[in-house]
Design a protein around this motif. Structure first.
Motif, PDB file in Angstrom:
ATOM      1  N   GLY A 195       3.712   9.404 -14.345  1.00  0.00           N
ATOM      2  CA  GLY A 195       4.334   8.102 -14.144  1.00  0.00           C
ATOM      3  C   GLY A 195       5.358   8.185 -13.035  1.00  0.00           C
ATOM      4  N   ALA A 196       5.813   7.051 -12.594  1.00  0.00           N
ATOM      5  CA  ALA A 196       6.779   6.986 -11.495  1.00  0.00           C
ATOM      6  C   ALA A 196       8.004   6.199 -11.937  1.00  0.00           C
ATOM      7  CB  ALA A 196       6.142   6.335 -10.276  1.00  0.00           C
ATOM      8  N   ARG A 197       9.166   6.788 -11.754  1.00  0.00           N
ATOM      9  CA  ARG A 197      10.420   6.100 -12.086  1.00  0.00           C
ATOM     10  C   ARG A 197      10.947   5.371 -10.856  1.00  0.00           C
ATOM     11  NH1 ARG A 197      14.250   8.477 -15.961  1.00  0.00           N
ATOM     12  NH2 ARG A 197      15.646   8.174 -14.196  1.00  0.00           N
ATOM     13  N   LEU A 198      11.651   4.272 -11.092  1.00  0.00           N
ATOM     14  CA  LEU A 198      12.160   3.448 -10.002  1.00  0.00           C
ATOM     15  C   LEU A 198      13.052   4.254  -9.057  1.00  0.00           C
ATOM     16  CD1 LEU A 198      12.287   0.608  -8.751  1.00  0.00           C
ATOM     17  CD2 LEU A 198      14.321   0.214 -10.127  1.00  0.00           C
ATOM     18  N   ASP A 199      13.983   5.043  -9.601  1.00  0.00           N
ATOM     19  CA  ASP A 199      14.884   5.796  -8.727  1.00  0.00           C
ATOM     20  C   ASP A 199      14.129   6.784  -7.847  1.00  0.00           C
ATOM     21  OD1 ASP A 199      14.257   7.373 -10.955  1.00  0.00           O
ATOM     22  OD2 ASP A 199      16.246   8.270 -11.088  1.00  0.00           O
TER      23      ASP A 199
ATOM     24  N   ILE B 182       0.838  -1.200   0.000  1.00  0.00           N
ATOM     25  CA  ILE B 182       0.000   0.000   0.000  1.00  0.00           C
ATOM     26  C   ILE B 182       0.872   1.249   0.000  1.00  0.00           C
ATOM     27  CG2 ILE B 182      -1.668   1.335   1.366  1.00  0.00           C
ATOM     28  CD1 ILE B 182      -2.890  -1.431   2.149  1.00  0.00           C
ATOM     29  N   HIS B 183       1.953   1.236   0.765  1.00  0.00           N
ATOM     30  CA  HIS B 183       2.902   2.360   0.797  1.00  0.00           C
ATOM     31  C   HIS B 183       3.490   2.595  -0.595  1.00  0.00           C
ATOM     32  CE1 HIS B 183       5.929   5.080   2.346  1.00  0.00           C
ATOM     33  NE2 HIS B 183       6.880   4.297   1.898  1.00  0.00           N
ATOM     34  N   VAL B 184       3.880   1.535  -1.268  1.00  0.00           N
ATOM     35  CA  VAL B 184       4.452   1.651  -2.617  1.00  0.00           C
ATOM     36  C   VAL B 184       3.378   2.118  -3.593  1.00  0.00           C
ATOM     37  CG1 VAL B 184       5.501   0.367  -4.533  1.00  0.00           C
ATOM     38  CG2 VAL B 184       6.308   0.011  -2.185  1.00  0.00           C
ATOM     39  N   TYR B 185       2.175   1.584  -3.489  1.00  0.00           N
ATOM     40  CA  TYR B 185       1.083   2.027  -4.360  1.00  0.00           C
ATOM     41  C   TYR B 185       0.860   3.531  -4.193  1.00  0.00           C
ATOM     42  CZ  TYR B 185      -3.358   2.613  -6.622  1.00  0.00           C
ATOM     43  OH  TYR B 185      -4.345   3.065  -7.460  1.00  0.00           O
ATOM     44  N   GLU B 186       0.848   3.999  -2.971  1.00  0.00           N
ATOM     45  CA  GLU B 186       0.649   5.425  -2.712  1.00  0.00           C
ATOM     46  C   GLU B 186       1.783   6.254  -3.307  1.00  0.00           C
ATOM     47  OE1 GLU B 186       0.122   5.452   1.517  1.00  0.00           O
ATOM     48  OE2 GLU B 186      -2.035   5.112   1.354  1.00  0.00           O
ATOM     49  N   ALA B 187       3.008   5.747  -3.235  1.00  0.00           N
ATOM     50  CA  ALA B 187       4.142   6.463  -3.829  1.00  0.00           C
ATOM     51  C   ALA B 187       3.998   6.538  -5.343  1.00  0.00           C
ATOM     52  CB  ALA B 187       5.459   5.777  -3.436  1.00  0.00           C
TER      53      ALA B 187
ATOM     54  N   GLN C  23       3.346  10.095  -7.583  1.00  0.00           N
ATOM     55  CA  GLN C  23       4.181  10.469  -8.722  1.00  0.00           C
ATOM     56  C   GLN C  23       3.379  10.482 -10.019  1.00  0.00           C
ATOM     57  OE1 GLN C  23       7.476  11.503  -8.748  1.00  0.00           O
ATOM     58  NE2 GLN C  23       6.993  11.654  -6.585  1.00  0.00           N
ATOM     59  N   ALA C  24       2.464   9.536 -10.178  1.00  0.00           N
ATOM     60  CA  ALA C  24       1.667   9.464 -11.407  1.00  0.00           C
ATOM     61  C   ALA C  24       0.786  10.699 -11.555  1.00  0.00           C
ATOM     62  CB  ALA C  24       0.820   8.190 -11.420  1.00  0.00           C
ATOM     63  N   VAL C  25       0.238  11.182 -10.448  1.00  0.00           N
ATOM     64  CA  VAL C  25      -0.601  12.374 -10.496  1.00  0.00           C
ATOM     65  C   VAL C  25       0.245  13.593 -10.871  1.00  0.00           C
ATOM     66  CG1 VAL C  25      -1.927  13.973  -9.054  1.00  0.00           C
ATOM     67  CG2 VAL C  25      -2.381  11.525  -8.941  1.00  0.00           C
ATOM     68  N   GLU C  26       1.440  13.680 -10.304  1.00  0.00           N
ATOM     69  CA  GLU C  26       2.302  14.839 -10.538  1.00  0.00           C
ATOM     70  C   GLU C  26       2.953  14.832 -11.917  1.00  0.00           C
ATOM     71  OE1 GLU C  26       5.116  15.477  -7.384  1.00  0.00           O
ATOM     72  OE2 GLU C  26       3.585  15.140  -5.853  1.00  0.00           O
ATOM     73  N   THR C  27       3.422  13.660 -12.355  1.00  0.00           N
ATOM     74  CA  THR C  27       4.241  13.620 -13.565  1.00  0.00           C
ATOM     75  C   THR C  27       3.732  12.654 -14.629  1.00  0.00           C
ATOM     76  OG1 THR C  27       5.696  11.890 -12.696  1.00  0.00           O
ATOM     77  CG2 THR C  27       6.296  14.181 -12.209  1.00  0.00           C
TER      78      THR C  27
ATOM     79  N   ARG D  56       5.158   1.288 -17.488  1.00  0.00           N
ATOM     80  CA  ARG D  56       4.913   2.308 -18.506  1.00  0.00           C
ATOM     81  C   ARG D  56       6.243   2.910 -18.918  1.00  0.00           C
ATOM     82  NH1 ARG D  56      -0.042   5.692 -16.546  1.00  0.00           N
ATOM     83  NH2 ARG D  56      -1.416   4.060 -17.198  1.00  0.00           N
ATOM     84  N   GLY D  57       6.691   2.589 -20.123  1.00  0.00           N
ATOM     85  CA  GLY D  57       7.973   3.120 -20.576  1.00  0.00           C
ATOM     86  C   GLY D  57       9.082   2.735 -19.626  1.00  0.00           C
ATOM     87  N   ASP D  58       9.766   3.736 -19.088  1.00  0.00           N
ATOM     88  CA  ASP D  58      10.852   3.451 -18.142  1.00  0.00           C
ATOM     89  C   ASP D  58      10.395   3.610 -16.699  1.00  0.00           C
ATOM     90  OD1 ASP D  58      10.577   6.186 -18.104  1.00  0.00           O
ATOM     91  OD2 ASP D  58      12.726   6.608 -18.137  1.00  0.00           O
ATOM     92  N   GLY D  59       9.079   3.540 -16.472  1.00  0.00           N
ATOM     93  CA  GLY D  59       8.552   3.706 -15.127  1.00  0.00           C
ATOM     94  C   GLY D  59       7.297   2.897 -14.907  1.00  0.00           C
TER      95      GLY D  59
END
Length: 78
Positions: free
Chosen positions: A30-34, A15-20, A24-28, A63-66
């Motif tokens: 998508g979310a990158r691993l780093d 759940i913590h990772v999903y929230e992270a 990031q998805a809302v802001e950008t 999604r792509g690189d994230g």
């Protein structure tokens, strides 16, 4: 996502990772691993294991690189 899947079966880490990812998805878009490693505070191996679970269940999609959000039936606060 499995029919009848219950989000309450996810671990606190998942759940913590999903929230992270959601944050990031809302802001950008998508979310990158780093970025997820940095924002979640988790070790990369633990993060990757959680992402694998979330991808398997359909909550997160590569999604792509994230990563992005898959279809879901619940809300998160971040």
């Amino acid at each position: 996502m499995t029919e009848g899947h219950d989000v309450q079966e996810l671990s606190d880490v998942d759940i913590h990772v999903y929230e992270a990812v959601a944050s990031q998805a809302v802001e950008t878009g998508g979310a990158r691993l780093d970025t997820l490693v940095h924002t979640s505070g988790l070790e990369e191996d633990e993060l990757r294991a959680s992402l694998a679970t979330l991808i398997e269940e359909g909550y997160v999609v590569p999604r792509g690189d994230g990563y992005g959000l898959g279809p879901h039936t619940f809300e998160v606060e971040y």
